[in-house]
Design a protein around this motif. Structure first.
Motif, PDB file in Angstrom:
ATOM      1  N   SER A  81      19.497  -0.315   7.199  1.00 45.11           N
ATOM      2  CA  SER A  81      18.759  -0.964   8.283  1.00 45.11           C
ATOM      3  C   SER A  81      17.926   0.059   9.051  1.00 45.11           C
ATOM      4  CB  SER A  81      19.724  -1.677   9.220  1.00 45.11           C
ATOM      5  OG  SER A  81      20.638  -0.774   9.811  1.00 45.11           O
ATOM      6  N   HIS A  82      18.409   1.291   9.144  1.00 46.86           N
ATOM      7  CA  HIS A  82      17.643   2.354   9.810  1.00 46.86           C
ATOM      8  C   HIS A  82      16.318   2.592   9.089  1.00 46.86           C
ATOM      9  CE1 HIS A  82      17.089   5.914  12.307  1.00 46.86           C
ATOM     10  NE2 HIS A  82      16.766   6.586  11.219  1.00 46.86           N
ATOM     11  N   ILE A  83      16.356   2.591   7.764  1.00 49.14           N
ATOM     12  CA  ILE A  83      15.127   2.787   6.985  1.00 49.14           C
ATOM     13  C   ILE A  83      14.225   1.567   7.099  1.00 49.14           C
ATOM     14  CG2 ILE A  83      14.205   3.049   4.641  1.00 49.14           C
ATOM     15  CD1 ILE A  83      16.602   4.761   3.978  1.00 49.14           C
ATOM     16  N   LEU A  84      14.786   0.372   7.006  1.00 46.87           N
ATOM     17  CA  LEU A  84      13.981  -0.843   7.077  1.00 46.87           C
ATOM     18  C   LEU A  84      13.311  -1.000   8.437  1.00 46.87           C
ATOM     19  CD1 LEU A  84      16.343  -3.351   5.218  1.00 46.87           C
ATOM     20  CD2 LEU A  84      14.233  -2.329   4.346  1.00 46.87           C
ATOM     21  N   SER A  95      10.841   6.909   7.073  1.00 47.26           N
ATOM     22  CA  SER A  95      11.176   7.009   5.653  1.00 47.26           C
ATOM     23  C   SER A  95      10.625   5.807   4.902  1.00 47.26           C
ATOM     24  CB  SER A  95      12.700   7.079   5.474  1.00 47.26           C
ATOM     25  OG  SER A  95      13.043   7.039   4.105  1.00 47.26           O
ATOM     26  N   LEU A  96      10.077   6.072   3.734  1.00 46.49           N
ATOM     27  CA  LEU A  96       9.593   5.000   2.869  1.00 46.49           C
ATOM     28  C   LEU A  96      10.685   4.513   1.926  1.00 46.49           C
ATOM     29  CD1 LEU A  96       6.138   6.554   1.895  1.00 46.49           C
ATOM     30  CD2 LEU A  96       6.617   4.910   3.710  1.00 46.49           C
ATOM     31  N   GLY A  97      11.830   5.183   1.950  1.00 49.76           N
ATOM     32  CA  GLY A  97      12.920   4.845   1.046  1.00 49.76           C
ATOM     33  C   GLY A  97      12.930   5.763  -0.157  1.00 49.76           C
ATOM     34  N   GLY A  98      14.104   5.931  -0.731  1.00 49.06           N
ATOM     35  CA  GLY A  98      14.218   6.761  -1.929  1.00 49.06           C
ATOM     36  C   GLY A  98      13.902   8.223  -1.688  1.00 49.06           C
ATOM     37  N   GLY A  99      14.095   8.718  -0.459  1.00 51.36           N
ATOM     38  CA  GLY A  99      13.826  10.117  -0.161  1.00 51.36           C
ATOM     39  C   GLY A  99      12.370  10.437   0.104  1.00 51.36           C
ATOM     40  N   HIS A 100      11.520   9.439   0.210  1.00 49.70           N
ATOM     41  CA  HIS A 100      10.099   9.639   0.491  1.00 49.70           C
ATOM     42  C   HIS A 100       9.860   9.488   2.000  1.00 49.70           C
ATOM     43  CE1 HIS A 100       9.080   9.283  -3.846  1.00 49.70           C
ATOM     44  NE2 HIS A 100      10.096   8.446  -3.843  1.00 49.70           N
ATOM     45  N   HIS A 101       9.264  10.504   2.627  1.00 49.83           N
ATOM     46  CA  HIS A 101       9.033  10.499   4.069  1.00 49.83           C
ATOM     47  C   HIS A 101       7.534  10.468   4.377  1.00 49.83           C
ATOM     48  CE1 HIS A 101      13.184  11.161   4.161  1.00 49.83           C
ATOM     49  NE2 HIS A 101      13.203  12.488   4.123  1.00 49.83           N
ATOM     50  N   ALA A 102       7.213   9.928   5.556  1.00 46.97           N
ATOM     51  CA  ALA A 102       5.819   9.844   6.002  1.00 46.97           C
ATOM     52  C   ALA A 102       5.716  10.349   7.435  1.00 46.97           C
ATOM     53  CB  ALA A 102       5.304   8.415   5.896  1.00 46.97           C
ATOM     54  N   LEU A 103       4.532  10.852   7.786  1.00 48.13           N
ATOM     55  CA  LEU A 103       4.289  11.422   9.111  1.00 48.13           C
ATOM     56  C   LEU A 103       2.886  11.044   9.561  1.00 48.13           C
ATOM     57  CD1 LEU A 103       4.700  13.526  11.491  1.00 48.13           C
ATOM     58  CD2 LEU A 103       3.847  15.254   9.878  1.00 48.13           C
ATOM     59  N   SER A 104       2.757  10.663  10.828  1.00 45.92           N
ATOM     60  CA  SER A 104       1.439  10.460  11.414  1.00 45.92           C
ATOM     61  C   SER A 104       1.438  11.091  12.797  1.00 45.92           C
ATOM     62  CB  SER A 104       1.078   8.966  11.500  1.00 45.92           C
ATOM     63  OG  SER A 104       1.887   8.305  12.454  1.00 45.92           O
ATOM     64  N   LEU A 105       0.282  11.617  13.199  1.00 46.34           N
ATOM     65  CA  LEU A 105       0.201  12.287  14.498  1.00 46.34           C
ATOM     66  C   LEU A 105      -1.248  12.442  14.920  1.00 46.34           C
ATOM     67  CD1 LEU A 105      -0.375  15.838  14.233  1.00 46.34           C
ATOM     68  CD2 LEU A 105       1.201  15.148  12.429  1.00 46.34           C
ATOM     69  N   HIS A 106      -1.424  12.713  16.228  1.00 49.12           N
ATOM     70  CA  HIS A 106      -2.724  13.092  16.784  1.00 49.12           C
ATOM     71  C   HIS A 106      -2.624  14.565  17.166  1.00 49.12           C
ATOM     72  CE1 HIS A 106      -4.204   8.823  18.043  1.00 49.12           C
ATOM     73  NE2 HIS A 106      -3.435   8.779  16.966  1.00 49.12           N
ATOM     74  N   ALA A 107      -3.633  15.327  16.851  1.00 49.18           N
ATOM     75  CA  ALA A 107      -3.657  16.757  17.189  1.00 49.18           C
ATOM     76  C   ALA A 107      -4.943  17.071  17.948  1.00 49.18           C
ATOM     77  CB  ALA A 107      -3.565  17.608  15.935  1.00 49.18           C
ATOM     78  N   THR A 150       0.804  -1.223   0.000  1.00 44.96           N
ATOM     79  CA  THR A 150       0.000   0.000   0.000  1.00 44.96           C
ATOM     80  C   THR A 150       0.835   1.271   0.000  1.00 44.96           C
ATOM     81  OG1 THR A 150      -0.150  -0.119   2.422  1.00 44.96           O
ATOM     82  CG2 THR A 150      -1.933  -1.132   1.145  1.00 44.96           C
ATOM     83  N   TYR A 151       2.107   1.196   0.379  1.00 44.20           N
ATOM     84  CA  TYR A 151       3.000   2.347   0.303  1.00 44.20           C
ATOM     85  C   TYR A 151       3.834   2.334  -0.980  1.00 44.20           C
ATOM     86  CZ  TYR A 151       2.393   4.376   4.965  1.00 44.20           C
ATOM     87  OH  TYR A 151       1.902   5.019   6.070  1.00 44.20           O
ATOM     88  N   GLY A 152       3.633   1.364  -1.825  1.00 40.77           N
ATOM     89  CA  GLY A 152       4.445   1.252  -3.026  1.00 40.77           C
ATOM     90  C   GLY A 152       5.685   0.404  -2.772  1.00 40.77           C
ATOM     91  N   TYR A 153       6.658   0.527  -3.663  1.00 40.91           N
ATOM     92  CA  TYR A 153       7.846  -0.328  -3.633  1.00 40.91           C
ATOM     93  C   TYR A 153       9.131   0.468  -3.430  1.00 40.91           C
ATOM     94  CZ  TYR A 153       4.792  -4.013  -5.399  1.00 40.91           C
ATOM     95  OH  TYR A 153       3.787  -4.936  -5.540  1.00 40.91           O
ATOM     96  N   HIS A 154       9.023   1.606  -2.750  1.00 39.65           N
ATOM     97  CA  HIS A 154      10.196   2.462  -2.582  1.00 39.65           C
ATOM     98  C   HIS A 154      11.310   1.779  -1.802  1.00 39.65           C
ATOM     99  CE1 HIS A 154       7.917   5.732  -4.261  1.00 39.65           C
ATOM    100  NE2 HIS A 154       6.990   5.614  -3.331  1.00 39.65           N
ATOM    101  N   ARG A 155      10.956   0.882  -0.893  1.00 41.89           N
ATOM    102  CA  ARG A 155      11.984   0.241  -0.082  1.00 41.89           C
ATOM    103  C   ARG A 155      12.659  -0.932  -0.790  1.00 41.89           C
ATOM    104  NH1 ARG A 155       9.521   0.215   6.085  1.00 41.89           N
ATOM    105  NH2 ARG A 155       9.783   2.457   6.445  1.00 41.89           N
ATOM    106  N   ALA A 156      12.267  -1.221  -2.017  1.00 44.02           N
ATOM    107  CA  ALA A 156      12.949  -2.273  -2.768  1.00 44.02           C
ATOM    108  C   ALA A 156      14.420  -1.903  -2.941  1.00 44.02           C
ATOM    109  CB  ALA A 156      12.281  -2.469  -4.132  1.00 44.02           C
ATOM    110  N   GLY A 157      14.686  -0.632  -3.235  1.00 44.45           N
ATOM    111  CA  GLY A 157      16.067  -0.185  -3.376  1.00 44.45           C
ATOM    112  C   GLY A 157      16.821  -0.256  -2.064  1.00 44.45           C
ATOM    113  N   THR A 158      16.161   0.063  -0.967  1.00 46.46           N
ATOM    114  CA  THR A 158      16.802  -0.009   0.350  1.00 46.46           C
ATOM    115  C   THR A 158      17.146  -1.451   0.703  1.00 46.46           C
ATOM    116  OG1 THR A 158      15.514   1.918   1.056  1.00 46.46           O
ATOM    117  CG2 THR A 158      16.550   0.605   2.771  1.00 46.46           C
ATOM    118  N   LEU A 159      16.236  -2.364   0.407  1.00 43.80           N
ATOM    119  CA  LEU A 159      16.494  -3.783   0.654  1.00 43.80           C
ATOM    120  C   LEU A 159      17.668  -4.270  -0.186  1.00 43.80           C
ATOM    121  CD1 LEU A 159      15.629  -6.378   2.078  1.00 43.80           C
ATOM    122  CD2 LEU A 159      14.022  -6.789   0.206  1.00 43.80           C
ATOM    123  N   ALA A 160      17.735  -3.789  -1.440  1.00 47.45           N
ATOM    124  CA  ALA A 160      18.862  -4.162  -2.292  1.00 47.45           C
ATOM    125  C   ALA A 160      20.172  -3.641  -1.716  1.00 47.45           C
ATOM    126  CB  ALA A 160      18.650  -3.603  -3.703  1.00 47.45           C
ATOM    127  N   ALA A 161      20.160  -2.400  -1.227  1.00 45.43           N
ATOM    128  CA  ALA A 161      21.375  -1.826  -0.645  1.00 45.43           C
ATOM    129  C   ALA A 161      21.822  -2.619   0.579  1.00 45.43           C
ATOM    130  CB  ALA A 161      21.126  -0.359  -0.264  1.00 45.43           C
TER     131      ALA A 161
END
Length: 321
Positions: free
Chosen positions: A220-223, A256-268, A93-104
């Motif tokens: 590993s930090h991203i994963l 991080s979703l990998g490849g420079g893509h970041h995500a944020l979640s919060l309660h306000a 559901t977030y796409g495949y951005h971490r495929a590159g991170t897994l390869a690294a």
């Protein structure tokens, strides 16, 4: 992709979830470049194996094995670039951005093992040096330097991607090792010091180990869904508290979703307000997250102010200035 929000209202309590998807950023490097890099690297490995055997050089043989590890690394990275282009689906559901991170991560892990083996072989040769044929070292390394230098220049455009950075650093290290072997061969020719060849082999192994550990740490930090290094939770929370109507934020998560893509979640926590006002507030939160911190995917749950906090991260006071 356009931003979209989902709002749900219940008696005595309201939830709002905002989601922002910016356009996906892809490396400027084309996957075909990696394909050509694999072909030229294979030719280089064969040349160095021949040169190492005929020249009796452990440094050249170690460098051949080092370059051999580039081939599966390039292949994995090629597939990772293709996978990263695939859109999100019901399974990923977030796409495949971490495929590159897994390869690294995979590449770096293999290189750590390889560098330890290279170091052991070089140490054994230090104990029992052999004569080498300097001419084979020089001319083979000159050809290898041309190949590795060309691949490094071709990959430099994609250095911002962790997957491509692992390949770039590896090839840059290959180019440096080629220069070292050429220099060592000239010194051996002038002085007859046979220990220089295994010493170079040991240095190459240490270079591979040093660069690989850094990539292992970053990938590993991203994963493990770690916080992007250039962002701080406190900075994001305080920026959101400057938005009129936001009285408190908690359960703030950055990853991080990998490849420079970041995500944020919060309660306000916000005062009682009309649903239209909630929509404007959500838009403001998403705008701050995107423009000030480069966050592409933001999820927000709005809660009525005055309820007891039930989280480990609370900032109840509005930020000053």
């Amino acid at each position: 992709m356009a931003a979209h929000s989902h709002d749900h209202s219940h008696a005595g309590h309201s939830h709002s979830a905002g989601h922002t998807h910016a356009g996906h950023a892809h490396p400027t490097l084309r996957p075909s470049v990696l394909g050509w890099a694999m072909v030229t690297t294979l030719g280089l490995v064969l040349a160095e194996l021949c040169g190492g055997i005929l020249g009796r050089s452990i440094a050249l043989l170690n460098d051949a094995v080092h370059n051999l590890s580039d081939i599966p690394a390039l292949g994995i990275s090629y597939l990772a670039m293709r996978w990263a282009e695939r859109p999100a689906d019901t399974e990923k559901t977030y796409g495949y951005h971490r495929a590159g991170t897994l390869a690294a991560y995979t590449n770096a892990f293999v290189l750590v093992l390889l560098s330890l083996w290279l170091g052991y072989e070089a140490f054994e040769r230090l104990r029992s040096p052999v004569d080498v044929v300097e001419s084979w070292l020089i001319w083979t390394s000159v050809a290898a330097l041309g190949v590795n230098g060309g691949i490094t220049l071709a990959l430099v455009r994609g250095r911002g991607d962790l997957n491509l950075r692992s390949i770039l650093i590896h090839n840059f290290g290959d180019a440096l090792s080629n220069i070292a072997i050429i220099t060592g061969a000239l010194i051996i020719h002038a002085t007859g010091a046979r220990w220089i060849d295994p010493l170079l082999g040991l240095a190459i192994g240490l270079l591979v180990l040093w660069s690989s550990i850094g990539i292992l740490r970053d990938s590993s930090h991203i994963l493990l869904e770690g916080r992007p290094p250039d962002l701080r939770v406190e900075d994001v929370a305080r920026a959101l508290l400057k938005i009129e109507g936001v009285e408190e934020v908690h359960d703030v998560h950055l990853w991080s979703l990998g490849g420079g893509h970041h995500a944020l979640s919060l309660h306000a926590r916000v005062p009682d307000m009309h649903l239209d006002e909630c929509e404007l507030l959500l838009a403001s939160i998403k705008q701050v997250a995107s423009k000030e911190f480069g966050v592409e995917h933001t999820t927000v749950q709005l809660e009525r102010a005055g309820l007891p906090a039930k989280s480990g991260y609370v900032m109840p006071e509005s930020a000053k200035n």
